[in-house]
Design a protein around this motif. Structure first.
Motif, PDB file in Angstrom:
ATOM      1  N   ALA A 136       0.757  -1.108  -0.042  1.00  0.00           N
ATOM      2  CA  ALA A 136       0.067   0.021   0.091  1.00  0.00           C
ATOM      3  C   ALA A 136       0.952   1.231   0.147  1.00  0.00           C
ATOM      4  N   ASP A 137       2.128   1.118   0.315  1.00  0.00           N
ATOM      5  CA  ASP A 137       3.242   2.382   0.447  1.00  0.00           C
ATOM      6  C   ASP A 137       3.558   2.555  -1.097  1.00  0.00           C
ATOM      7  N   LEU A 138       2.733   3.024  -1.934  1.00  0.00           N
ATOM      8  CA  LEU A 138       2.807   3.064  -3.287  1.00  0.00           C
ATOM      9  C   LEU A 138       3.798   4.132  -3.681  1.00  0.00           C
ATOM     10  N   ASP A 139       4.193   5.199  -2.846  1.00  0.00           N
ATOM     11  CA  ASP A 139       5.376   6.018  -3.320  1.00  0.00           C
ATOM     12  C   ASP A 139       6.580   5.567  -2.481  1.00  0.00           C
ATOM     13  N   GLY A 140       6.696   4.398  -1.864  1.00  0.00           N
ATOM     14  CA  GLY A 140       7.793   3.730  -1.395  1.00  0.00           C
ATOM     15  C   GLY A 140       8.561   4.730  -0.441  1.00  0.00           C
ATOM     16  N   ASP A 141       7.845   5.509   0.446  1.00  0.00           N
ATOM     17  CA  ASP A 141       8.705   6.457   1.259  1.00  0.00           C
ATOM     18  C   ASP A 141       8.738   5.595   2.669  1.00  0.00           C
ATOM     19  N   GLY A 142       7.972   4.445   2.903  1.00  0.00           N
ATOM     20  CA  GLY A 142       7.861   3.548   4.046  1.00  0.00           C
ATOM     21  C   GLY A 142       7.002   4.157   5.007  1.00  0.00           C
ATOM     22  N   GLU A 143       6.046   4.961   4.633  1.00  0.00           N
ATOM     23  CA  GLU A 143       5.001   5.468   5.540  1.00  0.00           C
ATOM     24  C   GLU A 143       3.666   5.440   4.600  1.00  0.00           C
ATOM     25  N   LEU A 144       2.386   5.109   5.384  1.00  0.00           N
ATOM     26  CA  LEU A 144       1.423   5.462   4.658  1.00  0.00           C
ATOM     27  C   LEU A 144       0.568   6.493   4.898  1.00  0.00           C
ATOM     28  N   THR A 145       0.525   7.499   4.158  1.00  0.00           N
ATOM     29  CA  THR A 145       0.007   8.824   3.746  1.00  0.00           C
ATOM     30  C   THR A 145      -0.765   8.925   2.902  1.00  0.00           C
ATOM     31  N   LEU A 146      -1.541  10.213   2.784  1.00  0.00           N
ATOM     32  CA  LEU A 146      -2.494  10.878   1.728  1.00  0.00           C
ATOM     33  C   LEU A 146      -1.811  10.583   0.409  1.00  0.00           C
ATOM     34  N   PHE A 147      -0.573  10.767   0.381  1.00  0.00           N
ATOM     35  CA  PHE A 147      -0.114  10.651  -0.922  1.00  0.00           C
ATOM     36  C   PHE A 147       0.049   9.105  -1.554  1.00  0.00           C
ATOM     37  N   ASP A 148      -0.055   8.251  -0.616  1.00  0.00           N
ATOM     38  CA  ASP A 148      -0.328   6.996  -1.203  1.00  0.00           C
ATOM     39  C   ASP A 148      -1.637   6.781  -1.719  1.00  0.00           C
ATOM     40  N   PHE A 149      -2.487   7.251  -1.003  1.00  0.00           N
ATOM     41  CA  PHE A 149      -3.966   7.105  -1.354  1.00  0.00           C
ATOM     42  C   PHE A 149      -4.186   7.775  -2.887  1.00  0.00           C
TER      43      PHE A 149
END
Ligand code: CA
Ligand code: CA
Length: 188
Positions: A136-149
């Motif tokens: 689910a960490d689509l931007d690969g920064d190691g955190e789940l945030t609005l940007f992944d959504f």
């Protein structure tokens, strides 16, 4: 103390089979150059032969650590299993561990023997199939945030099958629901 180096990348086609590495006493470091692909992103390490050795592992991209883990603590010293790496990997008498590698391309596996009661020995490693525990960490920064959504929504809107989270080959509402489930579940 010693340092073993394999200068040549292991071809990806060979990566599914266990490969042996040798280590000297505690503190010795083995480095293995690999090319990590989507086919075999899961790194597995296991002690073999005589039990009792233990390892700490880092995966390096140039000078950067991209993954790191400590193998399990062996429950006994001196039991013999030969080179049956599958059995040793599944048996807690032998130290073992694994990690999903997110990075792709040429990387270096660095294995440090952190315990070695017999002053050295042989162990096994391989790259094999594995599932990203945090896809689910689509931007690969190691955190789940609005940007992944937002990244998910962009992939979905673009018809990109990277958004096919339920794996049925189509993009439907169920992919949204599956994405939301994995997002809510977190990555740890
Ligand atoms: Ca993220
Ligand atoms: Ca789908």
């Amino acid at each position: 103390m010693g340092r073993h180096t394999r200068p040549n990348p292991i071809p990806a086609a060979h990566a599914q089979a266990w490969d042996r590495f040798f280590f000297d006493g505690a503190g010795s470091i083995t480095t293995i150059d690999v090319v990590v692909s989507d086919d075999f992103p899961q790194l597995q390490i296991t002690d073999a032969f005589l039990s009792g050795d233990q390892f700490s592992v880092r995966v390096l991209d140039g000078g950067s650590v991209v993954e790191a883990f400590d193998c399990s603590v062996p429950t006994i010293e001196g039991d013999q299993i030969g080179d049956d790496y599958d059995a040793a990997f599944a048996d807690d008498r032998w130290s073992s561990g694994e990690v999903f590698i997110s990075a792709r391309g040429p990387l270096t596996i660095e294995i440090t023997a952190t315990a070695s009661p017999f002053g050295g020995g042989g162990a096994g490693w391989r790259l094999t199939e594995g599932d990203d525990p945090c896809r689910a960490d689509l931007d690969g920064d190691g955190e789940l945030t609005l940007f992944d959504f937002l990244a998910f929504q962009n992939l979905f809107d673009a018809g990109d099958l990277a958004a096919d989270f339920d794996g049925d080959g189509r993009l439907t509402l169920f992919d949204f629901l599956e994405y939301q489930n994995e997002f809510d579940a977190g990555c740890d």
